[in-house]
Design an enzyme around this catalytic site. Structure first.
Site, mmCIF file in Angstrom:
data_model
loop_
_atom_site.group_PDB
_atom_site.id
_atom_site.type_symbol
_atom_site.label_atom_id
_atom_site.label_comp_id
_atom_site.label_asym_id
_atom_site.label_seq_id
_atom_site.Cartn_x
_atom_site.Cartn_y
_atom_site.Cartn_z
ATOM 1 N NE ARG A 27 -3.628 -0.031 2.596
ATOM 2 C CZ ARG A 27 -4.842 0.050 2.074
ATOM 3 N NH1 ARG A 27 -5.298 -0.934 1.355
ATOM 4 N NH2 ARG A 27 -5.607 1.105 2.254
ATOM 5 C CG ASN A 100 -6.131 4.737 5.442
ATOM 6 O OD1 ASN A 100 -5.665 5.782 4.988
ATOM 7 N ND2 ASN A 100 -6.551 3.745 4.675
ATOM 8 C CE LYS A 486 2.110 1.030 -14.593
ATOM 9 N NZ LYS A 486 0.685 1.045 -14.591
ATOM 10 C CD GLU A 489 2.735 3.473 -10.971
ATOM 11 O OE1 GLU A 489 1.834 3.350 -10.168
ATOM 12 O OE2 GLU A 489 2.674 2.983 -12.129
ATOM 13 C CE LYS A 605 -2.367 -2.312 -6.674
ATOM 14 N NZ LYS A 605 -1.989 -2.156 -8.094
HETATM 15 O O1 M6R Z 1 -7.435 1.319 -7.506
HETATM 16 P P1 M6R Z 1 -7.606 2.252 -8.636
HETATM 17 O O2 M6R Z 1 -7.652 1.577 -9.973
HETATM 18 O O3 M6R Z 1 -8.789 3.180 -8.461
HETATM 19 O O4 M6R Z 1 -6.314 3.163 -8.606
HETATM 20 C C1 M6R Z 1 -6.162 4.247 -9.470
HETATM 21 C C2 M6R Z 1 -4.723 4.712 -9.511
HETATM 22 O O5 M6R Z 1 -4.306 5.120 -8.239
HETATM 23 C C3 M6R Z 1 -3.781 3.617 -10.014
HETATM 24 O O6 M6R Z 1 -4.154 3.154 -11.266
HETATM 25 C C4 M6R Z 1 -2.340 4.135 -10.081
HETATM 26 O O7 M6R Z 1 -2.218 5.100 -11.065
HETATM 27 C C5 M6R Z 1 -1.438 2.921 -10.339
HETATM 28 N N1 M6R Z 1 -0.469 2.809 -9.307
HETATM 29 C C6 M6R Z 1 -0.756 2.988 -11.633
HETATM 30 O O8 M6R Z 1 0.083 1.901 -11.865
#
Ligand code: M6R
Length: 610
Positions: A27, A100, A486, A489, A605
């Site tokens: 997370r 949280n 990607k 990140e 995450k």
């Molecule tokens: O859980 P979610 O699909 O709603 O999350 C959305 C974004 O936070 C998520 O896609 C983020 O951009 C990823 N870490 C990208 O790899």
């Protein structure tokens, strides 16, 4: 974002709770802590840094007990440090909380509590919760004090409370931040997410917003903030423990990249029969009720937003339905006027992203319908939506989304085929071709993955570059955005931007110089020649062209400094196939740079705060 675990039961609370907490590492966090209840008092240990550092600290002075709350913190209010790490204790050290979310009115509450004589040790918003409970518990039982304290909070919370005076009970509650209850044999858990408790139990109770739980080793007792009892059955989770382990791969991300053929097989299973698409009864009824002039708005964040952009091309061109795609964080503040003929499609892996959840709630208040495309069963967004299409990708642990993305694209393709056929927008032959393309995806993804060594070699060549462009057109324009996301990140040393290739000349081309790597998505499509012209423009400025092209395309060879091929598929499905080399490229560049791939710094995450 922050991970929460609460444990009460027959086991050694310290080791069970820390084992669960370690499974929430994905997370994202910057400090960790635990409060353990032994027969006499609460013992609190905290550490900035990784959970293994907390475990090391605990090894020197191990607290033992039958109940504990622990936490991995992703800093919002106050720097990552020992004093800001959770749990936070009250003035007497009798109560401790983990939290949280963000308490928006913490400053005014803190002022009041300071005036009442409470002593604060941290800079966090969280600490006001424990002092508030302490204050209220002077006049009423702890359970009532907890509920009354929660009623004074504005903002998002998943919170667990432990009290030295209540050794057989923990308390928990949620509002817009995730918290689940796990029921074991003679033990019970709170956790932010299912993978935390999978090795102990699969029996889960999902909480709704503004629900409070009293947890004993025998299980939960649910109630509203007003103390009214709530009945809720437990659910048995189908995810296996193995699916939440690395299974021999060095990183979850690589494992999840390789799981994509199977994930897509699961996404398609029982849904695609010949060229007919079937959804569950609730989704079918939902889709069949859409009006002819329905307005579709896709909302999502990050990678899921990129999936939405691909969906826009599919739904508009094949099903002929007008679609808007919006970042959930913008949508919720845009002041759009929605109505009964608006359907909001929320795409989300976790089902807990704060902005997407807020967008869903806003859409519902305005009378719009909500369809969720979601991976995590019974998550907040799945429960808010009027209908859900689950992606069935299995648990995605790595911060960088991979299999969730391609399975979201697959669901969007199924949805397109369903609506296009229903609205008689797709000639039979084209529908059959599209369906055949969908059914072939798992095998095509296997073939794309078989090319990993070639992608790795290209990654090795460019691993020391610090700036990348990614360019694509039409369906592969979102792929360019996703490829760049990607890379940046998981490789924080690198700056990467994705652009629509046609936009190059409107600015970004000015930066291209000798050796600047540009990843092109140049699979066969009606805009193939236009992309080739864009490649020429980069070559003319001595940029390095890494070209992802269709197998068998010999023509493109002479334009590419490095060529990566992918199996040919329907143009609309090609982003699902091109995702594989983009993910592998990012992974191997990051690995060559020694990056922390599964837990990149500063990222979480699941973004459960705004
Ligand atoms: O859980 P979610 O699909 O709603 O999350 C959305 C974004 O936070 C998520 O896609 C983020 O951009 C990823 N870490 C990208 O790899």
């Amino acid at each position: 974002m922050c991970g929460i675990v609460g444990y009460i039961g027959k086991g050694d609370a310290t080791s069970v709770a820390l084992d669960c907490l370690a499974r929430l590492e994905y997370r994202g966090y910057d400090s960790a802590g635990i409060a353990v209840l032994n027969s006499k008092r609460l013992e609190v240990r905290k550490r900035p840094g990784k959970i293994k550092e907390l475990i090391e600290l605990i090894r020197q002075r191990p607290p033992h007990g039958h109940a504990a709350v622990c936490h991995s913190r992703w800093a919002t209010h106050g720097e990552p440090s020992e004093r800001n790490a959770h749990p936070h204790a009250d003035c007497t050290g009798t109560l401790a909380v983990v939290h949280n979310g963000i308490i928006e009115n913490y400053a005014e509450l803190k002022e009041r509590l300071l005036a009442e004589g409470h002593r604060f040790r941290s800079q966090t918003d969280t600490e006001i919760i424990v002092h508030l409970v302490e204050e209220l518990a002077k006049r009423q039982p702890i359970e009532t004090a907890f509920r009354l304290a929660l009623k004074q909070l504005r903002g998002a919370y998943a919170v667990c409370l432990i009290s030295a005076k209540e050794p057989h009970r923990l308390f928990g509650a949620r509002n817009s931040s995730p918290l689940i209850v796990g029921i074991g044999d003679g033990e019970a858990f709170f956790a932010s997410d299912v993978p935390a408790i999978l090795s102990h139990t699969r029996r889960v109770v999902y909480l709704n917003d503004e629900e409070v739980v009293e947890l004993t080793a025998g299980g939960p007792r649910l109630m509203t903030l007003d103390g009214k009892p709530v009945q809720r059955e437990s659910t048995t989770v189908t995810w296996s423990l193995e699916s939440a382990r690395k299974g021999g791969y060095p990183h979850f991300m690589l494992k999840e990249i390789h799981e994509q053929p199977l994930a897509i097989e699961h996404t398609l299973a029982n849904r695609l029969v010949g060229d007919t698409v079937r959804f569950d009864r609730r989704t079918t009824q939902f889709l069949d009720r859409l009006s002819d002039d329905e307005q579709l708005i896709i909302i999502a964040c990050g990678t899921a937003y990129h999936a939405g952009l691909v969906g826009e091309y599919m739904l508009e061109e094949l099903a002929r339905i007008p679609v808007d795609v919006d970042l959930a964080s913008e949508f919720r503040y845009r002041g759009s006027r929605l109505g009964r003929r608006t359907t909001v499609i929320a795409i989300t892996q976790s089902g807990e992203t704060a902005d997407t959840l807020a967008g869903v709630k806003m859409a519902k208040t305005q009378g719009a319908k909500v369809l969720a495309i979601c991976n995590v069963m019974s998550s907040s967004i799945a429960r808010e939506a009027d209908a859900v299409i689950y992606t069935h990708a299995g648990p995605e642990i790595a911060v960088a989304s991979t299999k969730a993305y391609t399975s979201q694209l697959t669901v969007l393709a199924l949805l397109t085929l369903y609506l296009a056929k229903k609205r008689k927008q797709l000639p039979a032959a084209q529908a059959k071709r599209f369906a055949r393309g969908l059914a072939a995806l798992p095998a095509l993804l296997e073939r794309a993955l078989a090319n990993e060594q070639a992608v790795k070699a290209v990654a090795a060549k460019y691993a020391s570059a610090r700036n990348f462009y990614y360019l694509g057109r039409r369906h592969n324009y979102p792929s360019a955005l996703e490829g760049a996301l990607k890379l940046k990140e998981i490789c924080p040393l690198i700056h990467a931007e994705g652009y629509a290739a046609g936009e190059m000349k409107h600015g970004p081309i000015s930066l291209i110089r000798k050796g600047w790597p540009v990843v092109f998505l140049a699979t066969r499509s009606p805009v193939y020649e236009k992309i080739v012209s864009n490649i020429e423009e980069v070559r003319a400025r001595k940029g390095e062209c890494i070209v992802i092209a269709s197998e068998g395309d010999d023509h493109i060879r002479c334009y590419a400094d490095r060529l990566i091929t992918v199996p040919q598929t329907d143009e609309f499905l090609s982003p699902i196939v091109t995702a594989i080399p983009l993910q592998l490229f990012a992974y191997h560049v990051a690995a060559a740079n020694g990056c922390d791939i599964d837990q990149p710094p500063n990222l979480a995450k699941s973004v459960t705060v705004e």
